[in-house]
Design a protein around this motif. Structure first.
Motif, mmCIF file in Angstrom:
data_model
loop_
_atom_site.group_PDB
_atom_site.id
_atom_site.type_symbol
_atom_site.label_atom_id
_atom_site.label_comp_id
_atom_site.label_asym_id
_atom_site.label_seq_id
_atom_site.Cartn_x
_atom_site.Cartn_y
_atom_site.Cartn_z
ATOM 1 N N THR A 52 0.882 -1.157 -0.001
ATOM 2 C CA THR A 52 0.135 -0.027 -0.013
ATOM 3 C C THR A 52 1.102 1.212 -0.198
ATOM 4 O O THR A 52 1.717 1.498 0.860
ATOM 5 C CB THR A 52 -1.048 0.049 1.057
ATOM 6 N N VAL A 53 0.774 2.079 -1.019
ATOM 7 C CA VAL A 53 1.653 3.265 -1.291
ATOM 8 C C VAL A 53 0.586 4.442 -0.635
ATOM 9 O O VAL A 53 -0.389 4.808 -1.438
ATOM 10 C CB VAL A 53 2.065 3.513 -2.658
ATOM 11 N N GLY A 54 0.604 4.697 0.529
ATOM 12 C CA GLY A 54 -0.122 5.736 1.059
ATOM 13 C C GLY A 54 0.106 7.194 0.690
ATOM 14 O O GLY A 54 0.382 7.263 -0.687
ATOM 15 N N ALA A 55 -0.117 8.026 1.530
ATOM 16 C CA ALA A 55 -0.047 9.429 1.027
ATOM 17 C C ALA A 55 1.509 10.004 1.032
ATOM 18 O O ALA A 55 2.300 9.541 1.790
ATOM 19 C CB ALA A 55 -0.830 10.421 2.245
ATOM 20 N N VAL A 56 1.727 11.106 -0.063
ATOM 21 C CA VAL A 56 2.987 11.616 -0.140
ATOM 22 C C VAL A 56 2.878 12.682 0.983
ATOM 23 O O VAL A 56 1.904 13.501 0.847
ATOM 24 C CB VAL A 56 3.017 11.990 -1.463
ATOM 25 N N SER A 57 3.937 13.027 1.633
ATOM 26 C CA SER A 57 3.844 14.054 2.624
ATOM 27 C C SER A 57 4.955 15.208 2.222
ATOM 28 O O SER A 57 6.040 14.855 1.833
ATOM 29 C CB SER A 57 4.016 13.800 3.945
ATOM 30 N N GLY A 58 4.520 16.581 2.221
ATOM 31 C CA GLY A 58 5.488 17.560 1.936
ATOM 32 C C GLY A 58 5.726 17.670 0.327
ATOM 33 O O GLY A 58 6.516 18.601 -0.053
ATOM 34 N N ALA A 59 4.854 17.067 -0.407
ATOM 35 C CA ALA A 59 5.080 16.979 -1.885
ATOM 36 C C ALA A 59 3.942 16.681 -2.650
ATOM 37 O O ALA A 59 3.096 15.891 -1.827
ATOM 38 C CB ALA A 59 6.384 16.401 -2.526
ATOM 39 N N SER A 60 3.800 16.855 -3.874
ATOM 40 C CA SER A 60 2.530 16.448 -4.631
ATOM 41 C C SER A 60 2.950 15.120 -5.185
ATOM 42 O O SER A 60 2.074 14.341 -5.610
ATOM 43 C CB SER A 60 2.086 17.247 -5.690
ATOM 44 N N THR A 61 4.222 14.645 -5.564
ATOM 45 C CA THR A 61 4.810 13.698 -6.447
ATOM 46 C C THR A 61 5.652 13.070 -5.510
ATOM 47 O O THR A 61 6.403 13.244 -4.974
ATOM 48 C CB THR A 61 5.154 14.010 -7.419
ATOM 49 N N ALA A 62 5.711 11.599 -5.836
ATOM 50 C CA ALA A 62 6.469 10.490 -5.190
ATOM 51 C C ALA A 62 6.917 9.452 -6.757
ATOM 52 O O ALA A 62 5.884 9.508 -7.491
ATOM 53 C CB ALA A 62 6.275 9.932 -4.011
ATOM 54 N N TYR A 63 7.945 8.760 -6.473
ATOM 55 C CA TYR A 63 8.149 7.699 -7.463
ATOM 56 C C TYR A 63 8.232 6.360 -6.997
ATOM 57 O O TYR A 63 9.179 6.131 -6.087
ATOM 58 C CB TYR A 63 9.256 8.300 -8.548
ATOM 59 N N LEU A 64 7.847 5.219 -7.719
ATOM 60 C CA LEU A 64 7.882 4.034 -7.499
ATOM 61 C C LEU A 64 8.645 3.451 -8.317
ATOM 62 O O LEU A 64 8.168 3.305 -9.644
ATOM 63 C CB LEU A 64 6.529 3.274 -6.997
ATOM 64 N N ALA A 65 9.887 2.837 -8.210
ATOM 65 C CA ALA A 65 10.593 1.977 -9.115
ATOM 66 C C ALA A 65 10.730 0.782 -8.654
ATOM 67 O O ALA A 65 10.721 0.353 -7.523
ATOM 68 C CB ALA A 65 12.202 2.757 -9.133
ATOM 69 N N VAL A 66 10.866 -0.233 -9.850
ATOM 70 C CA VAL A 66 10.873 -1.646 -9.589
ATOM 71 C C VAL A 66 12.374 -2.238 -10.210
ATOM 72 O O VAL A 66 12.789 -1.517 -11.551
ATOM 73 C CB VAL A 66 9.788 -2.558 -10.393
ATOM 74 N N GLU A 67 13.155 -2.964 -9.617
ATOM 75 C CA GLU A 67 14.318 -3.359 -10.214
ATOM 76 C C GLU A 67 14.179 -4.237 -11.593
ATOM 77 O O GLU A 67 13.354 -4.906 -11.788
ATOM 78 C CB GLU A 67 14.639 -4.458 -9.311
ATOM 79 N N GLY A 68 14.894 -3.566 -12.512
ATOM 80 C CA GLY A 68 14.784 -4.242 -13.827
ATOM 81 C C GLY A 68 13.764 -3.376 -14.649
ATOM 82 O O GLY A 68 13.965 -3.308 -15.940
ATOM 83 N N GLY A 69 12.909 -2.474 -14.093
ATOM 84 C CA GLY A 69 11.956 -1.700 -14.745
ATOM 85 C C GLY A 69 10.707 -2.686 -15.389
ATOM 86 O O GLY A 69 10.684 -3.816 -15.153
ATOM 87 N N PHE A 70 9.602 -1.756 -15.783
ATOM 88 C CA PHE A 70 8.572 -2.400 -16.442
ATOM 89 C C PHE A 70 8.581 -2.840 -17.744
ATOM 90 O O PHE A 70 9.203 -2.267 -18.425
ATOM 91 C CB PHE A 70 7.028 -1.147 -16.183
#
Lengths: 246, 346
Positions: free
Chosen positions: B108-126
């Motif tokens: 569960t990727v919840g709320a970002v605090s202090g900013a509007s954006t955040a990034y989720l990376a996966v090893e090797g990429g999609f």
């Protein structure tokens, strides 16, 4: 004396401006400079250049400030501009785009005609008789700004834009003609619809028109329009190979 | 079925983004790409990816994701509440470090605090097909993977690696400093379309990011900027950071999904080093502006790039044992995502 000026867009771009307005002469110089830039690029020059955006009157030059610098790139572009100044506006293709001008597809045509004292058929004849030049693309993918609207059909854009203009709508505003490739809000006058797709990822290249191309419209009747909409293989725009040269 | 991440809930506005789609702006195709390119690079670095690998860009509140692969290594850059469950009660995870997840785990990727954006990376990429050379999503014209639109519940995002490598989990030695103080701008390209007073007002006032803030741009509230004659110009080219001022006198700062040409006069352009900061700005953020020269902007950008490269070079293994203090600290805040959703429509 260079008759252009260079303006600042931060540290990632500058614009080379040949004029202030929608001006065929300035646009021809933009096209010439762009061809010069693309040629230099193909020959391995202009390191750090990201891309260029040609418009009616200016060429935006975008670069990666970590790979080059404004001083270096501006000098390179100035040199190309000096050489390309005398070059004629390049190549370009001529297309014939079929469009249906029925009342429900071009809601503003009757009003444009009335304002000019023209019958509906006369207004259609004026539009299909004109040759348009693609000045630039922008606003949305594949939206081509085409100059060459006959004087009688020139009207400022609508005071209140429509919230939804259907895709394929052929539209006029002042001296410009365009086709909306996507459904979007829009304030231009709608005069008809084409079944030709101006942006199609399944096509190579995906965009039909390029700056410098010329376009003529051909009236199609409702039956042909509906058939073309049902079967996209029927709508290949005709390219006039005879008219390669300006 | 291919190995992938299954979207259980898409979050508020989650899209696939890389560093942008360049080379097609002459055809009217916006660059798009990550609003915060530094955040994207950080997430990729934590899982050992190349810098521009496509990530999920999370706006305000992230997705719920189930692992449909043997294992996957993920990292979320930014201050984000994370929790993972594997059938039992959810356990908190820290952001800004990598984690190995196993088949069936629900993140569960919840709320970002202090900013509007955040990034989720996966090893090797999609494992997604590029569109016009990029995995950036541009919803208006349906460009990008998934038709350019956010994934919906049930979407499977295929992974290039069906199993993550056996390696240490990584974190930053120091957090990224995005800087504070005035946003630096280069005046122009249509500075002369504005009164002298308008330029002084821009540089001497405070502006607030309004609720009308999205991937296309930030509309600002504050003192009006007056044009000499008119707000309209014959349309010309745009870049991210351009500050357009329409007839109402209120500035709009263009971001990644900006249209390629525009007909409003531009008073100034935000320098590239300050764009990642603006890509993170939430409504209500107060901004002031300061003018610099192009040469100053270039050297500020080089200094920033050196800082980012140092940050990424100084990624360190997470101690193998011990308590994840960051995660414990954040644990009681996971339920806060509900408030964040209702409070931040976009």
């Amino acid at each position: 004396m260079d008759n252009f000026r260079i303006t600042d867009l931060g540290d990632t771009a500058f614009a080379v401006e040949f004029g202030d307005g929608v001006d065929p002469a300035a646009n021809a110089r933009v096209t010439a400079l762009r061809h010069g830039v693309l040629l230099a690029r193909r020959q391995g020059g202009l390191a750090g250049l990201v891309e260029t955006i040609p418009t009616f009157r200016s060429l935006l030059v975008q670069y990666d400030p970590l790979l080059t610098g404004r001083a270096v790139l501006e000098a390179e572009i100035r040199a190309i501009a000096a050489q390309s100044a005398a070059a004629p506006a390049g190549g370009g293709r001529t297309w014939v785009i079929p469009a249906c001008y029925d009342e429900d597809l071009g809601e503003d045509l009757a009003e444009l005609g009335r304002a000019a004292g023209l019958s509906r058929d006369e207004a259609i004849a004026l539009h299909t008789g004109a040759e348009f030049t693609v000045y630039m693309l922008g606003f949305m993918p594949g939206f081509a700004y085409m100059g060459g609207v006959p004087e009688a059909l020139r009207r400022p854009r609508r005071a209140s834009p429509r919230l939804k203009v259907p895709p394929g709508s052929v539209a006029l505003a002042d001296a410009l003609c365009a086709v909306y490739p996507w459904e979007s809000p829009g304030g231009w006058h709608l005069i008809g619809q084409t079944p030709v797709s101006f942006f199609d990822l399944g096509r190579e290249p995906p965009i039909l028109l390029a700056a410098g191309d010329r376009v003529r419209f051909r009236a199609m009747d409702r039956a042909e329009f509906e058939a073309a909409r049902r079967d996209s293989t029927l709508v290949a725009p005709e390219r006039l190979l005879l008219a390669e040269d300006p | 079925m291919a190995d992938g991440l299954e979207i259980v809930h898409p979050g508020l506005y989650t899209t696939v983004q890389d560093l942008g789609r360049f080379g097609f702006q002459d055809l009217g195709v916006p660059p798009s790409g990550a609003l915060d390119t530094v955040g994207l690079r950080q997430a990729n670095a934590l899982v050992g990816n190349r810098p521009g690998e496509a990530c999920l860009e999370i706006s305000y509140v992230g997705p719920v994701i189930r692992v449909a692969a043997e294992s996957v290594r993920i990292a979320v850059s930014g201050e984000v509440r994370l929790a993972v469950a594997d059938g039992g009660p959810p356990r908190p995870l820290a952001s800004n470090r990598s984690h190995r997840l196993g088949r069936g785990d629900t993140l569960t990727v919840g709320a970002v605090s202090g900013a509007s954006t955040a990034y989720l990376a996966v090893e090797g990429g999609f494992d997604l097909p590029p569109v016009l050379g990029s995995l950036s999503s541009y919803g208006r014209a349906g460009l990008g993977p998934l038709g350019g639109r956010p994934p919906v519940a049930g979407t499977i995002l295929p992974l290039r690696l069906g199993q993550c490598r056996d390696s240490d989990e990584m974190t930053f030695a120091k957090p990224m400093d995005y800087g504070a103080g005035p946003v630096r701008v280069v005046l122009g390209p249509q500075r002369e379309a504005f009164t002298e007073d308008a330029v002084a007002t821009l540089l001497g006032s405070q502006y607030r990011v309004s609720k009308e803030a999205d991937r296309m741009g930030l509309r600002l509230d504050g003192p009006k900027l007056r044009h000499r004659v008119s707000a309209d110009i014959a349309s010309d080219g745009l870049v991210s950071g351009c500050i357009q001022v329409p007839g109402n006198g209120l500035p709009i700062i263009l971001l990644a999904d900006h249209q390629t040409v525009g007909g409003y006069a531009k008073i100034a352009t935000v320098i590239s080093a300050d764009l990642p900061r603006l890509g993170r700005a939430v409504p209500g953020t107060v901004l002031a502006f300061a003018a610099v020269t192009v040469a100053e902007a270039e050297s500020l950008r080089r200094a920033q790039e050196n800082g980012i490269q140092r940050l990424i070079r100084e990624i360190v293994p997470v101690p193998a044992t011990g308590i994840d203090l960051d995660a414990l600290y954040g644990a009681d805040l996971i339920s806060g995502m509900v408030d964040a959703v209702s409070g931040l429509g976009r």
